[in-house]
Design an enzyme around this catalytic site. Structure first.
Site: not given
Ligand SMILES: Nc1ncnc2c1ncn2[C@@H]1O[C@H](COP(=O)(O)OP(=O)(O)OP(=O)(O)O)[C@@H](O)[C@H]1O
Ligand SMILES: C[C@@](O)(CCO)CC(=O)[O-]
Ligand SMILES: [Mg+2]
Length: 387
Positions: A139, A144-146, A149-150, A196, A207
């Protein structure tokens, strides 16, 4: 026969409405030009690793491999799921899959990855049963930064899995990156939402939807409205590098809502108005760009105040707000908050000298800044150069 496919899905920024969207308010989001990429390769009979399912997570440097026999032992029903009907992974099955994940050592600092691996195993075995394969994920997004990524992880996995599934019709003859048709996009999106759920607990679906379809969208109670805008929005994204996890933050807001139902319902209603107004401004045909930017700034500021009310801001986010305010710039957190990324609107008349200065000051605080392209393509797949 095609044995290999690549898929890529973008991250996103939420312009207005995060958290409130989980409780039924509208939110506005855009895809960004940073992608998660997946390669799926089925093993040919001559391969030595014929009888395993292998996952390479390049970003975290972790590799997982399960003998197919072991997966069959733990998940006897996995072959019964149907790729064309997305289903939710039950808590009992999550526990079973977790035993497969626990057979591999994940360092304590990377333990958040476990939920992603569980989502991978659920999605893969649901779509392809017990077929041996190798899957690699990498990626451009900070994890995990908003920045979603998930969702990009789940959407790119589902895109690759369904790209080589009998339940989806794809043109293997196409060259370069290409989007799925609408029906296939819907199917990917539904499966990704199931992934998700495993990572987020209670996601709204915004997302995965923006990662699948791309561009600029309004999202409310599971419904997507595409936004056509002639307004050029330039956003600075500052990553505070403070780690957090979306599942815990969403659960925290829910607990606050249970303690103060009336007050929190009013907060969510206010956010609903903010998101709707935000979407109207983006769609407005007025060419008074300056006035539109000022309104967007005010809405961002109001939204940030309400996110503070929900308890999802953080000292590092407040530092970004204070720093950008010195330059009369407006910021708000994006995604789940609690650290992670902050958006700052860069007005069209802002000089590059000021942009460089504010970036310099933010970087001195230890933050990372980037200016991402907003509103690009969603999920794409590619069969080029593959057997
Ligand atoms: N490239 C990747 N490789 C492995 N796991 C990943 C990868 N991208 C995301 N993940 C999974 O998603 C988790 C992060 O998701 P999380 O929803 O906490 O943060 P985010 O999606 O970056 O932010 P947000 O949901 O606020 O937009 C990681 O801990 C892991 O389980
Ligand atoms: C915090 C949130 O609103 C957005 C995360 O990117 C959670 C969601 O909508 O699933
Ligand atoms: Mg996420």
């Amino acid at each position: 026969m095609t044995m290999e496919v690549r898929a890529r899905a973008p991250g996103k920024i939420i312009l207005a409405g995060e958290h409130a969207v989980v409780h039924g308010s509208a939110a506005v989001a855009a895809s960004i030009g940073l992608y998660t990429s997946v390669t799926l390769r089925f093993h040919s009979p001559s391969d030595n690793d014929d009888n395993t399912l292998t996952l390479h997570l390049m970003d975290v440097g972790l590799n997982f491999s399960w003998p197919i026999g072991r997966i069959k032992e733990v998940l006897p029903d996995s072959i019964n799921t149907i790729a064309s009907s997305p289903t939710t992974c039950s808590p009992e099955t999550i526990k079973l899959i977790a035993t497969l994940v626990e057979e591999h050592e994940i360092p304590e600092t990377k333990i958040g990855i476990a939920s992603g691996v569980i989502a991978f195993l659920w999605l893969y075995t649901s779509i392809h049963g017990n077929k041996a394969a190798t899957v690699s994920v990498s990626s451009e997004l900070p994890l995990g930064s908003g920045l979603g990524s998930s969702a990009a992880f789940c959407v790119s996995l589902c895109g690759a899995f369904l790209g080589l599934s009998d339940s989806v019709k794809v043109d293997f003859g196409q060259h370069g990156w290409a989007a799925f048709g609408e029906k296939e996009q819907q199917l990917v999106n539904k499966w990704a939402f199931e992934g998700e759920k495993i990572i987020h607990g209670k996601p709204s679906g915004i997302d995965n939807t923006v990662s699948t379809f791309g561009n600029l969208i309004k999202f409310k109670s599971g419904d997507l409205t595409r936004i056509k805008s002639n307004m050029i929005l330039k956003m600075l994204i500052t990553n505070t590098k403070v780690g957090r996890n979306t599942k815990a933050l969403v659960a925290g807001v829910n607990e606050r809502k249970n303690r103060h139902p009336d007050a929190m319902t009013s907060v969510f209603t206010a956010v609903d108005f903010i998101s709707n107004e935000f979407a109207s401004i983006l769609q407005s045909s007025s060419d008074d760009h300056l006035q539109k930017e000022q309104k967007v700034e005010e809405l961002m500021q109001m939204n940030q105040g309400l996110l503070q009310c929900m308890g999802v801001s953080h000292a590092s986010i407040e530092t970004v707000l204070r720093t950008t305010l010195k330059y009369k710039l407006t910021s708000k957190l994006t995604g789940a908050g609690g650290g992670g990324c902050v958006l700052t609107l860069l007005p069209s008349l802002l000089s590059s000298t000021v942009i460089d200065k504010v970036i310099g000051e933010l970087e001195e605080c230890g933050f990372q800044c980037l200016i991402a392209e907003i509103g690009g393509n969603g999920l794409e797949i590619c069969f080029d150069g593959l057997s």
